[in-house]
Design an enzyme around this catalytic site. Structure first.
Site, PDB file in Angstrom:
ATOM      1  N   SER A 185     -40.923  16.289 -50.572  1.00  0.00           N
ATOM      2  CA  SER A 185     -40.835  16.859 -51.919  1.00  0.00           C
ATOM      3  C   SER A 185     -42.135  17.582 -52.267  1.00  0.00           C
ATOM      4  O   SER A 185     -42.495  18.557 -51.617  1.00  0.00           O
ATOM      5  CB  SER A 185     -40.487  15.759 -52.930  1.00  0.00           C
ATOM      6  OG  SER A 185     -40.141  16.311 -54.175  1.00  0.00           O
ATOM      7  N   HIS A 202     -34.048  16.522 -57.451  1.00  0.00           N
ATOM      8  CA  HIS A 202     -33.344  17.114 -56.303  1.00  0.00           C
ATOM      9  C   HIS A 202     -31.825  17.138 -56.510  1.00  0.00           C
ATOM     10  O   HIS A 202     -31.047  16.926 -55.584  1.00  0.00           O
ATOM     11  CB  HIS A 202     -33.738  16.404 -54.998  1.00  0.00           C
ATOM     12  CG  HIS A 202     -35.193  16.540 -54.693  1.00  0.00           C
ATOM     13  ND1 HIS A 202     -35.755  17.735 -54.283  1.00  0.00           N
ATOM     14  CD2 HIS A 202     -36.210  15.648 -54.776  1.00  0.00           C
ATOM     15  CE1 HIS A 202     -37.057  17.562 -54.122  1.00  0.00           C
ATOM     16  NE2 HIS A 202     -37.358  16.312 -54.425  1.00  0.00           N
TER      17      HIS A 202
END
Length: 387
Positions: free
Chosen positions: A155, A272
């Protein structure tokens, strides 16, 4: 100049220049005009030796290294304390505080944890701590930096991996992380949402579970409910993100879907997934202002697990990553895939926590046997003595 020599110089350049910068018209800080870029040094060296097929082949597999950069959730009060004794780390934090507008080192060292856990703070904190850990690694084991062949970040860690690889400046990368974190914080506050870690088994029904959780939310009057796979960690282990009501439904009915264990993660939103759509445009705009270059070592994208081939792909996929699942398991398979009998590179997790090492152990036990973690909380005396 050899590629190895150029790579060895990267940290000295990056942190020394990062301590002073000017404000550009686009409002993010840049190094002084005329500053020599480490990416330029690496490109020059690579171009000079491009005709030789032995540039990478001369390294034995077990002499090469892979760097892994952690993401949000790894933050802990005190991180950075084990790094301050190494050259340029304080300068790095001073530069970061100028970019962010607050004392990041003070927050990282002393918290409080509640403030550090906020998305707007923890993403920059993990980003900077990870790159400061690279400075420590470069000081203690410079050959690891010289022989690095691949990097990946989970990430927000992907931004740190790209800065390490020379794809963008430290200050530019940090400013992009700042904008990303602020936008994701705002998006998470708009809808009660979260993330659920699920340890499953081969017969687990993740897709069916998400669909039925969404239907449950509709019966509660939630329009357009979200419940999606947001991270692929290792075989049979996933993270599901979405509306809190959907995640609570999955926890209550976990046995129906053959889930072995579920746990709500201490994060503020359904990252996400399409719940983060409001964060897409702010990040896209700042990335358009950044001079992104081709990485000088392979950096793998969270979106598909493949290595970046072109700067335009970086700008596109970093934006897409915000609303797409993190395909970490696929990334691990891509990086460590090799013929039977071939030795594995040494792997170093640079940043707070050892979560990526734990995941690597479940993805590839043989690769994990060459894994090390660079401590950011306290000085690693054993590593110092070995040097």
């Amino acid at each position: 100049m050899s590629v190895r020599v150029a790579r060895a110089a990267w940290a000295a350049w990056a942190w020394g220049r990062g301590a002073s910068f000017r404000r550009s018209a686009s409002n993010f800080p840049l190094p002084p005009t005329g500053a020599v870029e480490v990416a330029e040094l690496l490109r020059d060296a690579t171009t000079a030796e491009e005709g030789s097929q032995q540039v990478a082949a001369r390294w034995l597999p077990n002499q090469c290294s892979v760097l892994l950069f952690p993401g949000q959730g790894s933050q802990v009060v005190g991180m950075g304390r084990g790094l301050l004794r190494y050259p340029r780390v304080r300068e790095l934090y001073a530069a970061a505080s100028r970019v962010l507008g607050y004392d990041l080192l003070e927050l990282s060292l002393h918290g409080p944890q509640e403030a550090l856990d906020r998305t707007v703070h923890c993403q920059p904190a993990v980003f900077v701590a990870s790159l400061a850990a690279v400075e420590k690694l470069n000081h203690l084991q410079p050959t690891v930096i010289e022989n690095c062949v691949a990097a990946a970040g989970f990430s927000v860690g992907e931004f740190a991996a790209l800065v390490f690889a020379g794809a963008m400046e430290f200050c530019e990368g940090l400013y992009a992380v700042k904008v990303r974190a602020e936008a994701m914080q705002e998006a998470s506050e708009a809808v009660p949402s979260g993330m659920l870690s699920v340890l499953g088994q081969p017969q687990s029904r993740f897709t069916v579970a998400c669909a039925e959780a969404q239907e449950h939310c509709r019966t509660l009057g939630i329009e357009d409910p979200v419940c999606e796979l947001s991270s692929y960690l290792f075989p049979d282990c996933r993270v599901i993100s979405g509306h809190l009501q959907a995640l609570q439904f999955l926890q209550k009915n976990s046995s129906k879907y053959h889930f072995r264990r579920t746990k709500l993660l201490p994060v503020s939103g359904g990252f996400h997934t399409r719940l983060m759509q409001p964060a897409v445009e702010p990040l896209a705009q700042v990335l358009k202002e950044i001079d992104v270059k081709k990485p000088l070592v392979s950096v793998h994208s969270n979106v598909n697990g493949n290595r970046y081939m072109h700067p335009k792909h970086i700008q596109k996929l970093l934006v897409q990553q915000v609303v797409s699942p993190v395909k970490w398991e696929q990334t691990m398979h891509t990086i460590y895939q090799r013929k039977r009998g071939t030795e594995f590179p040494r792997t170093f997790e640079v940043g707070p926590g050892k979560q990526l090492g734990t995941i690597l152990k479940s993805c590839n036990l043989q690769a994990w046997k060459s894994y090390s973690h660079i401590e950011v909380l306290e000085a690693d005396e054993d590593l110092d003595q070995n040097q």
